[in-house]
Design a protein around this motif. Structure first.
Motif, mmCIF file in Angstrom:
data_model
loop_
_atom_site.group_PDB
_atom_site.id
_atom_site.type_symbol
_atom_site.label_atom_id
_atom_site.label_comp_id
_atom_site.label_asym_id
_atom_site.label_seq_id
_atom_site.Cartn_x
_atom_site.Cartn_y
_atom_site.Cartn_z
ATOM 1 N N VAL A 280 0.778 -1.030 -0.077
ATOM 2 C CA VAL A 280 -0.109 -0.020 -0.394
ATOM 3 C C VAL A 280 0.379 1.874 -0.139
ATOM 4 N N LEU A 281 0.102 2.328 -0.588
ATOM 5 C CA LEU A 281 1.640 3.656 -1.061
ATOM 6 C C LEU A 281 -0.218 4.772 -0.270
ATOM 7 N N ILE A 282 1.496 5.389 0.653
ATOM 8 C CA ILE A 282 0.506 6.493 0.822
ATOM 9 C C ILE A 282 1.897 7.478 1.102
ATOM 10 N N ASN A 283 0.754 9.133 1.121
ATOM 11 C CA ASN A 283 1.480 9.628 1.647
ATOM 12 C C ASN A 283 1.201 11.185 2.255
ATOM 13 N N GLU A 284 2.071 12.470 2.666
ATOM 14 C CA GLU A 284 0.949 13.460 3.813
ATOM 15 C C GLU A 284 -0.484 13.902 2.348
ATOM 16 N N GLY A 285 -0.215 13.029 1.801
ATOM 17 C CA GLY A 285 -1.507 13.409 1.254
ATOM 18 C C GLY A 285 -2.638 12.344 1.471
ATOM 19 N N GLU A 291 -5.910 6.957 5.774
ATOM 20 C CA GLU A 291 -5.757 6.045 6.949
ATOM 21 C C GLU A 291 -5.974 4.544 6.992
ATOM 22 N N ILE A 292 -7.682 5.298 7.688
ATOM 23 C CA ILE A 292 -8.473 4.011 7.874
ATOM 24 C C ILE A 292 -8.239 3.360 7.262
ATOM 25 N N VAL A 293 -7.712 2.400 5.606
ATOM 26 C CA VAL A 293 -7.144 1.905 5.631
ATOM 27 C C VAL A 293 -6.294 0.904 5.756
ATOM 28 N N SER A 294 -5.003 2.553 5.282
ATOM 29 C CA SER A 294 -3.964 1.737 5.470
ATOM 30 C C SER A 294 -3.084 1.453 6.870
ATOM 31 N N GLY A 295 -3.688 1.959 8.168
ATOM 32 C CA GLY A 295 -3.701 1.925 9.272
ATOM 33 C C GLY A 295 -4.115 0.423 9.527
ATOM 34 N N ALA A 296 -5.309 -0.170 9.001
ATOM 35 C CA ALA A 296 -6.056 -1.399 9.359
ATOM 36 C C ALA A 296 -4.903 -2.641 8.832
ATOM 37 N N LEU A 297 -4.815 -1.794 7.738
ATOM 38 C CA LEU A 297 -4.526 -3.282 7.200
ATOM 39 C C LEU A 297 -2.765 -3.632 7.309
ATOM 40 N N GLN A 298 -1.644 -3.079 7.868
ATOM 41 C CA GLN A 298 -0.779 -2.832 8.757
ATOM 42 C C GLN A 298 -0.777 -3.212 10.062
ATOM 43 N N ASP A 299 -1.826 -3.235 10.859
ATOM 44 C CA ASP A 299 -1.990 -3.675 12.205
ATOM 45 C C ASP A 299 -2.113 -5.396 11.941
ATOM 46 N N PHE A 300 -3.768 -5.495 10.613
ATOM 47 C CA PHE A 300 -3.233 -6.770 10.602
ATOM 48 C C PHE A 300 -2.223 -7.085 9.807
ATOM 49 N N LYS A 301 -1.430 -7.283 10.045
ATOM 50 C CA LYS A 301 0.043 -7.275 9.451
ATOM 51 C C LYS A 301 -0.492 -8.194 7.842
ATOM 52 N N ARG A 302 -1.403 -7.340 6.617
ATOM 53 C CA ARG A 302 -1.191 -7.676 5.520
ATOM 54 C C ARG A 302 -1.322 -6.740 4.618
ATOM 55 N N ALA A 303 -0.487 -5.860 4.734
ATOM 56 C CA ALA A 303 0.077 -5.255 3.682
ATOM 57 C C ALA A 303 1.495 -4.652 4.478
ATOM 58 N N VAL A 304 2.206 -4.428 3.326
ATOM 59 C CA VAL A 304 3.599 -3.444 3.481
ATOM 60 C C VAL A 304 2.695 -1.770 2.794
ATOM 61 N N ILE A 305 3.131 -1.633 3.972
ATOM 62 C CA ILE A 305 2.758 0.491 3.918
ATOM 63 C C ILE A 305 4.135 1.202 3.235
ATOM 64 N N PHE A 311 -1.218 12.159 6.829
ATOM 65 C CA PHE A 311 -1.818 13.172 7.290
ATOM 66 C C PHE A 311 -2.325 13.943 8.390
ATOM 67 N N GLY A 312 -3.092 12.379 8.868
ATOM 68 C CA GLY A 312 -2.774 12.802 10.441
ATOM 69 C C GLY A 312 -4.791 13.095 10.794
ATOM 70 N N GLN A 344 -5.168 10.475 15.074
ATOM 71 C CA GLN A 344 -5.810 12.342 14.894
ATOM 72 C C GLN A 344 -4.520 12.630 14.726
ATOM 73 N N ALA A 345 -3.811 13.058 14.160
ATOM 74 C CA ALA A 345 -3.125 14.295 14.545
ATOM 75 C C ALA A 345 -1.717 13.284 14.873
ATOM 76 N N VAL A 346 -1.846 12.178 14.208
ATOM 77 C CA VAL A 346 -0.228 11.553 14.492
ATOM 78 C C VAL A 346 -0.043 10.830 13.306
ATOM 79 N N GLY A 347 -1.385 10.779 12.214
ATOM 80 C CA GLY A 347 -0.967 9.729 10.924
ATOM 81 C C GLY A 347 -0.207 8.229 10.976
ATOM 82 N N VAL A 348 0.075 7.100 9.623
ATOM 83 C CA VAL A 348 0.165 6.118 9.675
ATOM 84 C C VAL A 348 1.728 6.093 9.212
ATOM 85 N N GLU A 349 2.651 6.227 10.230
ATOM 86 C CA GLU A 349 4.087 5.920 9.436
ATOM 87 C C GLU A 349 4.426 4.626 8.853
ATOM 88 N N PRO A 350 4.395 4.720 7.450
ATOM 89 C CA PRO A 350 4.812 3.795 6.927
ATOM 90 C C PRO A 350 5.925 2.731 7.402
#
Length: 429
Positions: A280-285, A291-305, A311-312, A344-350
């Motif tokens: 999954v590709l993300i950036n500051e935009g 962020e919900i999609v990328s963060g959830a897939l990261q938490d489930f260890k289903r994808a590499v971010i 943005f946060g 919120q105000a934290v964002g998702v770290e790749p």
């Protein structure tokens, strides 16, 4: 001189009187006393403010000031703003094609929307909007900024941008157009047999379109999901898109002070469509729903971010009508990812931080195939001969040359290949 001292004396007496009244009101904690303070202040403004304001104007400004001071996303929607919001959510409107938000007290670009006047003009995620048609945005609400940039197609607007790394503000003259958003598109990376799935915004059709495109390309070895510059959208579509890749667990929950706003959105095993390796590709935009999609897939260890920190924006707003013509947009809850962390105000770290840019020559191990060269030469010949280009080929594939221009995409493709190899080795044990 006499009139000056008379005026000065008036304000001195008036000021003391006002402090006296407000001070008495603030001494008590009862709701009645506080409401009395508000009405007294409004009455003073109505009577003494330098410009003529009727009580309706004062009331609207009071509500607007209250909401804008709560957080960057709560706001008062007067009749015009309420109509504009309804038009925007219909999926087609006249404007520039950018999503904006308040960051560090400044009106900032969350992301330009693909193939819109703003994107074509060169507006980028993270740009700070300094002026709109010469008017400073300092103290301007998000809704006011949106209203100034929106307008009839084919009309122009001047935007002054402050961009990180630029010594001087940048000036843009952009012609408005009817904004039609293509929320989901797909291309094949033929040299690697990988599906590139681009989601630019979360409208009402994201889950359905993404499902169709994944099922149509079942023979691929993996998927790259591009959520860069995706400003968000509908929560249920973020949940639905995530559910295509996971079969169980809470994808996202929202919690507020009022229990009626608490909700947990769980995956439905029947809606999962693929176990393919995923990057999954993300950036500051990337904001909100992306962020919900990328963060959830990261938490489930289903994808590499992969990419840059998002943005946060992880708060929940609801629009509550005041009457038939006006409403308030109010933050009522925050989003929490499967692990319990907030956006919120934290964002998702790749997982893999990669900044935008070209693939450096010394690290470029891409191999241009004869078929790529043939396609390029054929396209150039057709231009010279005045023939129509094959639009299917251009729109449905990503060439090695295009990958070379995008190191984040190149990293995502390589990650999918590595995940595939790891999974194959795991299956052999």
């Amino acid at each position: 001189m006499k009139s000056f001292f008379t005026a000065f004396g008036f304000f001195t007496v008036f000021g003391v009187g006002l402090v006296s009244h407000l001070g008495a009101a603030s001494a008590g904690d009862s709701r009645l006393e506080q409401l009395s303070k508000i009405t007294k202040t409004m009455a003073v403004v109505e009577k003494y403010y330098v410009d003529d304001l009727n009580f309706t104007d004062i009331s609207n400004k009071t509500i607007s000031g209250l909401l804008s001071n709560l957080d960057a996303h709560s706001s008062y929607l007067d009749e015009r703003a309420f109509k504009d919001m309804q038009i925007a959510t219909s999926g087609e409107f006249g404007g520039l094609g950018i999503t904006i938000g308040m960051k560090d007290g400044a009106v900032s670009v969350i992301a330009p929307i693909d193939d819109t006047p703003a994107a074509k003009a060169g507006i980028k995620a993270g740009d700070v909007i300094l002026r709109i048609d010469g008017q400073s945005t300092i103290g301007m609400s998000i809704d006011d900024a949106v209203n100034k940039m929106r307008g009839k197609p084919k009309t122009g607007v001047d935007i002054t941008i402050v961009r990180k790394g630029e010594k001087k503000p940048l000036e843009f003259h952009i012609i408005r157009d009817t904004i039609k958003v293509q929320s989901v598109s797909a291309k094949l990376v033929p040299s690697e047999n990988i599906l590139y799935l681009r989601v630019s915004t979360f409208d009402a059709n994201v889950e359905k379109k993404a499902r169709e495109l994944i099922e149509k390309n079942k023979g691929v070895r993996g998927i790259v999901l591009d959520l860069r510059n995706n400003p968000g959208g509908l929560l249920n579509q973020a949940v639905g898109l995530t559910n295509l890749f996971v079969s169980d667990g809470v994808i996202v929950s929202q919690k507020g002070r009022d229990e009626s706003n608490n909700e947990a959105h769980k995956a439905d095993p029947k809606k999962k469509v693929t176990d393919l390796p995923l990057a999954v590709l993300i950036n500051e935009g990337s904001a909100s729903a992306s962020e919900i999609v990328s963060g959830a897939l990261q938490d489930f260890k289903r994808a590499v971010i992969i990419g840059q920190k998002s943005f946060g924006k992880g708060s929940v707003q609801v629009v509550m009508p005041v009457d038939d013509k006006e409403a308030i947009r109010l933050t009522v809850a925050r989003y929490y990812l499967p692990s319990g962390r907030t956006i919120q105000a934290v964002g998702v770290e790749p997982d893999v931080v990669v900044y935008a840019g070209k693939v450096p020559n010394e690290e470029n191990n891409l191999t241009l195939k004869e078929s790529d060269l043939k396609a390029h030469l054929q396209s150039e010949l057709e231009k010279v001969e005045g023939k129509k280009e094959s639009k299917n080929d251009d729109k449905n594939i990503i060439t090695a040359a295009q990958i070379y221009e995008d190191i984040q995409l190149k990293t995502a493709i390589d990650s999918v290949k590595i995940i595939e190899k790891i999974s194959q080795k795991g299956g052999q044990k």
